[in-house]
Design an enzyme around this catalytic site. Structure first.
Site, PDB file in Angstrom:
ATOM      1  N   THR A 144       0.844  -1.190   0.000  1.00  0.00           N
ATOM      2  CA  THR A 144       0.000   0.000   0.000  1.00  0.00           C
ATOM      3  C   THR A 144       0.880   1.241   0.000  1.00  0.00           C
ATOM      4  O   THR A 144       1.988   1.223   0.538  1.00  0.00           O
ATOM      5  CB  THR A 144      -0.934   0.029   1.217  1.00  0.00           C
ATOM      6  N   ASP A 145       0.364   2.313  -0.581  1.00  0.00           N
ATOM      7  CA  ASP A 145       1.148   3.535  -0.735  1.00  0.00           C
ATOM      8  C   ASP A 145       1.024   4.438   0.494  1.00  0.00           C
ATOM      9  O   ASP A 145       0.333   4.119   1.462  1.00  0.00           O
ATOM     10  CB  ASP A 145       0.695   4.290  -1.983  1.00  0.00           C
ATOM     11  N   LYS A 146       1.667   5.563   0.404  1.00  0.00           N
ATOM     12  CA  LYS A 146       1.685   6.529   1.491  1.00  0.00           C
ATOM     13  C   LYS A 146       0.261   6.931   1.887  1.00  0.00           C
ATOM     14  O   LYS A 146      -0.543   7.318   1.053  1.00  0.00           O
ATOM     15  CB  LYS A 146       2.468   7.764   1.052  1.00  0.00           C
ATOM     16  N   ARG A 534       3.999  -4.163  -7.594  1.00  0.00           N
ATOM     17  CA  ARG A 534       2.726  -3.615  -7.144  1.00  0.00           C
ATOM     18  C   ARG A 534       1.592  -4.091  -8.018  1.00  0.00           C
ATOM     19  O   ARG A 534       1.677  -4.015  -9.220  1.00  0.00           O
ATOM     20  CB  ARG A 534       2.791  -2.076  -7.195  1.00  0.00           C
TER      21      ARG A 534
END
Length: 536
Positions: A144-146, A534
């Protein structure tokens, strides 16, 4: 006495010795580039082996005990006793606010970094392995990203699990925004990413996001223009007409002419069809709340009043069963196997990896949170591409908002290139990965299934306190969804939205669609950085 025809033993021995010497000298000659007869071996020289450098010799560490280590006072530091490690799957949940994503990224603070340190402090990872996560085969099921949250995710790692209370010890060293729900033994070859059969994502969106565009906005005018040229294609929307009529009446009571304010505001903005929406900042929206150059103070105050009244009406909006049914129909279009090349970046129609399978999609009943009505959309898919879910959400929302026929969404699966904006990242969270296929193998080896159901009650409490509340709080403070859709409605020259008009929704209309890129340089850089590992 041997006959003269029988060979002498000494001759046999001598002959044998000579044979050995001959073979040996032949091999030595061959190494020097000559055959066994001492002649030049052409093949040897043509291969270039005579110029080959000798293999480098590496200094190996001497056998024996490790050197002793002493502290500052000269006392010997005894090594930790070796304890057996076991391959396990850790079921986790976290709030991504304040973190730079899931994956290790020193020196930045990440979810994996905090979990790894907590495992070391709890004694689940020895001090000898505390300097490198690779030593314990640390892997994650989904990245998962920021700032993105996960109610459920899985990491595989080799841990020391002799202590019965190791789970409690690890959680005690974690912040309240990160929890490990359970630890399950797995086989040595378990790979939490490769063995993940599917993933469930949740997207939270306020119901007012499905209200039709303001009729006086550039997109609203474009819809009306195409409706007059191609009548009978779009759906009628009496609910949306009434919504905007009530706002105009409130503005008229304050002696504000909507058309005059919007026209004055539009004159301060340049029209450039070659730019993407990300490259144009709308004054008065989001972080930029300064008065645009060229706009009078009277018109600026009138425009701010317009925004305040419009936002107030949006927050009071409650979706009707008819519109909710349209949202559900739109999301159901995605179920099954489709070519999602238009729902990500740098994917051609012929790329096999663009075909993805959506197993099930549900849209919840509306729920009132802090005077705002929300919908929860859950998407269960086999796998996902970069930005795919956010683009799916926008496509469905804009189809409902614009009055476009629901089945027009299927035209985005065709070869024609369609530019689809991304819905806000605010509402997206990973619900859980699913391991149905590998669970059968795990149980056959006597291990437990990787399943989040036993922890559903804990997860729901965690989501409410640490994930949902964060999303709701940010929306109340920043009005992210209102700004996003208003941003696009007011985008002057937004040809990428023509897909939703009657011109292209009509039969054979897709053959005339205008190609306009909505993807900016930041998207391309993000893709290059993340495409290697990803999916979602």
């Amino acid at each position: 006495m041997p006959t003269s025809d029988e060979p002498n033993c000494s001759e046999l021995v001598a002959g044998h010795d000579v044979s050995i010497q001959t073979n040996h000298s032949g091999r030595q000659a061959k190494k020097r580039g000559r055959n066994q007869h001492g002649k030049e071996d052409v093949r040897y020289h043509e291969s270039g082996r005579e110029n080959k450098k000798p293999r480098a010799k590496f200094d190996r560490k001497p056998w024996g005990p490790k050197p002793k280590v002493f502290d500052q006072e000269g006392n010997e530091i005894l090594p930790e006793p070796r304890r057996p490690k076991r391959k396990v799957a850790c079921l986790i949940g976290y709030c991504g606010t304040g973190y730079y994503g899931m994956q290790f990224n020193p020196p930045l603070r990440t979810i994996e970094g905090d979990i790894f340190n907590a495992m070391v402090k709890a004694g689940a990872i020895s001090k000898d392995n505390a300097n490198d996560p690779k030593k314990v085969r640390f892997l994650r099921s989904a990245r998962t990203d920021k700032g993105v949250h996960a109610a459920g995710n899985v990491i595989s790692v080799k841990l020391i699990i002799e202590d019965d209370d190791i789970l409690e010890k690890i959680n005690a060293n974690l912040p309240d925004t990160i929890r490990i729900w359970g630890i399950s033994r797995v086989t040595g070859g378990f790979d939490c990413r490769k063995h993940c059969g599917s993933r469930v994502y949740e997207y939270l969106i306020p119901s007012y996001a499905f209200i039709s565009p303001r009729p006086q906005s550039p997109f609203g005018l474009r819809l009306r223009e195409m409706n007059s040229l191609y009548p009978g294609v779009m759906r009628a929307d009496p609910e949306g007409e009434q919504f905007w009529k009530s706002i105009d009446e409130r503005l008229a009571a304050k002696s504000i002419d909507v058309n005059q304010v919007i026209n004055a505001f539009e004159k301060t903005r340049a029209t450039d069809k070659t730019k993407s929406a990300e490259e144009i900042q709308i004054p008065g929206e989001g972080k930029d709340d300064a008065k645009p150059t060229g706009l009078t103070e009277v018109d600026w105050q009138a425009y701010k009043t317009l925004r305040e009244i419009e936002l107030d009406e949006r927050l009071k909006y409650r979706i009707t069963p008819e519109r909710l049914g349209l949202v559900r129909q739109a999301m159901k279009i995605y179920e099954g196997s489709h070519n999602f090349h238009n729902f990500t970046l740098k994917k051609s129609f012929t790329d096999p990896s663009a075909k993805r399978f959506m197993k099930n999609i549900t849209v919840s009943d509306p729920k009132l949170i802090d005077n705002t009505e929300w919908l929860s959309i859950k998407i269960h898919g086999q796998s996902f591409m970069l930005h795919q879910i956010r683009k799916m959400i926008f496509m469905a929302a804009e189809t409902v908002r614009a009055g476009t026929p629901i089945d027009h969404i299927m035209d985005a699966f065709l070869k024609t290139r369609v530019s689809i904006p991304k819905a806000p990242a605010l509402g997206l969270l990973l619900e859980r990965p699913v391991f149905d296929d590998i669970n059968n193998r795990l149980t056959s080896y006597g291990h437990s299934e990787i399943d989040f159901k036993p922890f559903d009650s804990q997860i729901e409490i965690f989501k409410q306190n640490h994930i949902y509340d964060k999303i709701f709080d940010i929306e109340m403070k920043e009005h992210t969804f209102h700004s996003f859709f208003n941003y696009l409605d007011m985008f002057n020259g937004a040809t990428f939205l023509d897909f939703f008009t009657a011109k292209y929704a009509r039969e054979n209309g897709m053959q005339e669609i205008v190609q306009t890129s909505f993807e900016d340089e930041e998207d391309r850089e993000e893709l290059d950085a993340q495409a290697s590992d990803r999916e979602g």
